[in-house]
Design a protein around this motif. Structure first.
Motif, PDB file in Angstrom:
ATOM      1  N   ALA A  18       1.125  -0.850   0.131  1.00  0.00           N
ATOM      2  CA  ALA A  18      -0.192   0.318   0.150  1.00  0.00           C
ATOM      3  C   ALA A  18       0.861   1.660   0.487  1.00  0.00           C
ATOM      4  N   THR A  19       2.177   1.236   0.268  1.00  0.00           N
ATOM      5  CA  THR A  19       2.449   2.289   0.936  1.00  0.00           C
ATOM      6  C   THR A  19       4.432   2.292   0.045  1.00  0.00           C
ATOM      7  N   THR A  20       4.199   1.036  -0.539  1.00  0.00           N
ATOM      8  CA  THR A  20       5.788   0.728  -1.130  1.00  0.00           C
ATOM      9  C   THR A  20       6.615   1.122  -0.588  1.00  0.00           C
ATOM     10  N   ARG A  21       7.025   0.590   0.561  1.00  0.00           N
ATOM     11  CA  ARG A  21       7.625   0.698   1.420  1.00  0.00           C
ATOM     12  C   ARG A  21       8.255  -0.216   2.187  1.00  0.00           C
ATOM     13  N   VAL A  22      10.111  -0.041   2.333  1.00  0.00           N
ATOM     14  CA  VAL A  22      10.205  -1.219   2.859  1.00  0.00           C
ATOM     15  C   VAL A  22      11.081  -1.100   4.272  1.00  0.00           C
ATOM     16  N   THR A  23      10.641  -1.598   5.200  1.00  0.00           N
ATOM     17  CA  THR A  23      11.261  -1.268   7.165  1.00  0.00           C
ATOM     18  C   THR A  23      12.504  -2.080   7.562  1.00  0.00           C
ATOM     19  N   CYS A  24      12.972  -1.275   7.164  1.00  0.00           N
ATOM     20  CA  CYS A  24      14.405  -2.493   7.899  1.00  0.00           C
ATOM     21  C   CYS A  24      14.639  -2.387   9.550  1.00  0.00           C
ATOM     22  N   THR A  25      15.160  -3.233   9.255  1.00  0.00           N
ATOM     23  CA  THR A  25      15.794  -3.216  11.783  1.00  0.00           C
ATOM     24  C   THR A  25      15.910  -4.920  11.951  1.00  0.00           C
ATOM     25  N   GLY A  26      17.077  -4.641  12.751  1.00  0.00           N
ATOM     26  CA  GLY A  26      17.593  -5.221  12.693  1.00  0.00           C
ATOM     27  C   GLY A  26      19.134  -4.605  12.452  1.00  0.00           C
ATOM     28  N   ASN A  27      20.230  -3.600  12.954  1.00  0.00           N
ATOM     29  CA  ASN A  27      20.844  -3.231  12.170  1.00  0.00           C
ATOM     30  C   ASN A  27      21.499  -2.773  11.828  1.00  0.00           C
ATOM     31  N   PRO A  28      20.289  -1.721  11.114  1.00  0.00           N
ATOM     32  CA  PRO A  28      19.982  -1.470   9.812  1.00  0.00           C
ATOM     33  C   PRO A  28      21.535  -1.192   9.298  1.00  0.00           C
ATOM     34  N   VAL A  29      22.524  -0.651   7.856  1.00  0.00           N
ATOM     35  CA  VAL A  29      22.819  -0.707   7.250  1.00  0.00           C
ATOM     36  C   VAL A  29      22.695   0.352   5.978  1.00  0.00           C
ATOM     37  N   LEU A  30      23.035   1.471   5.318  1.00  0.00           N
ATOM     38  CA  LEU A  30      22.902   1.608   4.146  1.00  0.00           C
ATOM     39  C   LEU A  30      23.759   2.031   3.749  1.00  0.00           C
ATOM     40  N   LYS A  31      24.489   1.945   2.726  1.00  0.00           N
ATOM     41  CA  LYS A  31      25.862   2.078   1.850  1.00  0.00           C
ATOM     42  C   LYS A  31      25.537   2.641   0.441  1.00  0.00           C
ATOM     43  N   ASP A  32      26.109   3.952   0.171  1.00  0.00           N
ATOM     44  CA  ASP A  32      25.149   4.437  -1.046  1.00  0.00           C
ATOM     45  C   ASP A  32      27.156   5.126  -1.537  1.00  0.00           C
ATOM     46  N   GLY A  33      27.784   4.450  -2.243  1.00  0.00           N
ATOM     47  CA  GLY A  33      29.293   4.748  -3.318  1.00  0.00           C
ATOM     48  C   GLY A  33      29.930   4.213  -1.386  1.00  0.00           C
ATOM     49  N   GLU A  34      30.465   5.292  -1.518  1.00  0.00           N
ATOM     50  CA  GLU A  34      31.349   4.849   0.328  1.00  0.00           C
ATOM     51  C   GLU A  34      30.659   5.437   1.480  1.00  0.00           C
ATOM     52  N   SER A  35      30.130   6.303   1.203  1.00  0.00           N
ATOM     53  CA  SER A  35      29.218   6.853   2.704  1.00  0.00           C
ATOM     54  C   SER A  35      28.174   5.342   2.746  1.00  0.00           C
TER      55      SER A  35
END
Length: 176
Positions: free
Chosen positions: A116-133
Motif C-alpha cells: 500500500a505504501t511501497t515502503r520497505v522497513t528494515c530493523t535489526g542493525n540496518p546499514v545504508l551504503k551509497d558509494g563510499e558513504s
C-alpha cells in the motif's frame, strides 16, 4: 462417492497437480502487481502455501530474490501475506536481508514490505551504503516510489560522490 460437475476443476487442496504451487505463486505475485503497481517477481528454491492463513512462504537455497522495478530484495526466507484476491499486502524477509536500489544497498536482519505504501522497513542493525558513504541506525524506512530513505538514530560517514561535490562558497567582495 462424490461426483465432480463437468468443467468444475475442483476446490481445495492442489494435491495431484504437480507444479501448481509454483504457478500459483507466480500468478499471485502477478496479481499483486496489478495496475498501477509494477510487476513483482520472486525466485525461490521452495514455495509453501498456507491457504487458511492467506500466506505464502518462500525459502531459498541460498537466497530468495524479490524484484520490483529496479529494487531487489534478497533474504533466506520471505513470508507474504495476501488479501482476499490473492494480492500481496505485506511481505517479511528474514536472514541475510539485502535491498539494492540503484547505487544504494541496505542490509539488516528483518525487512518488511508494504504494498500500500511501497515502503520497505528494515530493523535489526540496518546499514545504508551509497558509494563510499555508510550510515547505521535503528530503523530504516525506504520509500521505493519516491526513492527516499529515512534512518533513525543515524550515525556514519558521508563521502561525496565524484561530480556531486558541493560547489565552494565564494567570498563576498567588499562593495566599492
Amino acid at each position: 462417492s462424490s461426483q465432480r460437475r463437468r468443467g468444475d476443476p475442483g476446490r481445495g487442496s492442489p494435491r495431484g497437480r504437480r507444479g501448481s504451487p509454483v504457478i500459483g505463486a507466480c500468478l499471485a505475485l502477478a496479481i499483486a502487481a496489478a495496475p498501477p503497481s509494477p510487476p513483482v517477481t520472486v525466485v525461490a528454491e521452495e514455495v509453501q502455501y498456507l491457504y487458511k492463513e492467506g500466506k505464502v512462504v518462500f525459502t531459498g537455497k541460498p537466497l530468495v530474490t524479490l524484484t520490483r522495478e529496479d529494487a531487489t530484495l534478497t533474504c533466506r526466507k520471505l513470508v507474504a501475506e495476501n488479501d482476499g484476491q490473492g494480492r500481496i499486502r505485506r511481505a517479511v524477509c528474514t536472514g541475510d536481508v539485502k535491498l539494492v536500489k540503484g547505487t544504494r544497498t541496505v542490509t539488516c536482519e528483518t525487512a518488511s514490505y508494504e504494498e500500500a505504501t511501497t515502503r520497505v522497513t528494515c530493523t535489526g542493525n540496518p546499514v545504508l551504503k551509497d558509494g563510499e558513504s555508510v550510515m547505521r541506525g535503528e530503523v530504516l524506512a525506504y520509500d521505493l516510489a519516491d526513492d527516499r530513505a529515512t534512518l533513525t538514530a543515524a550515525r556514519g560517514t558521508i563521502v561525496p560522490q565524484p561530480g556531486l561535490e558541493l560547489a565552494p562558497r565564494r567570498k563576498k567582495e567588499p562593495a566599492p
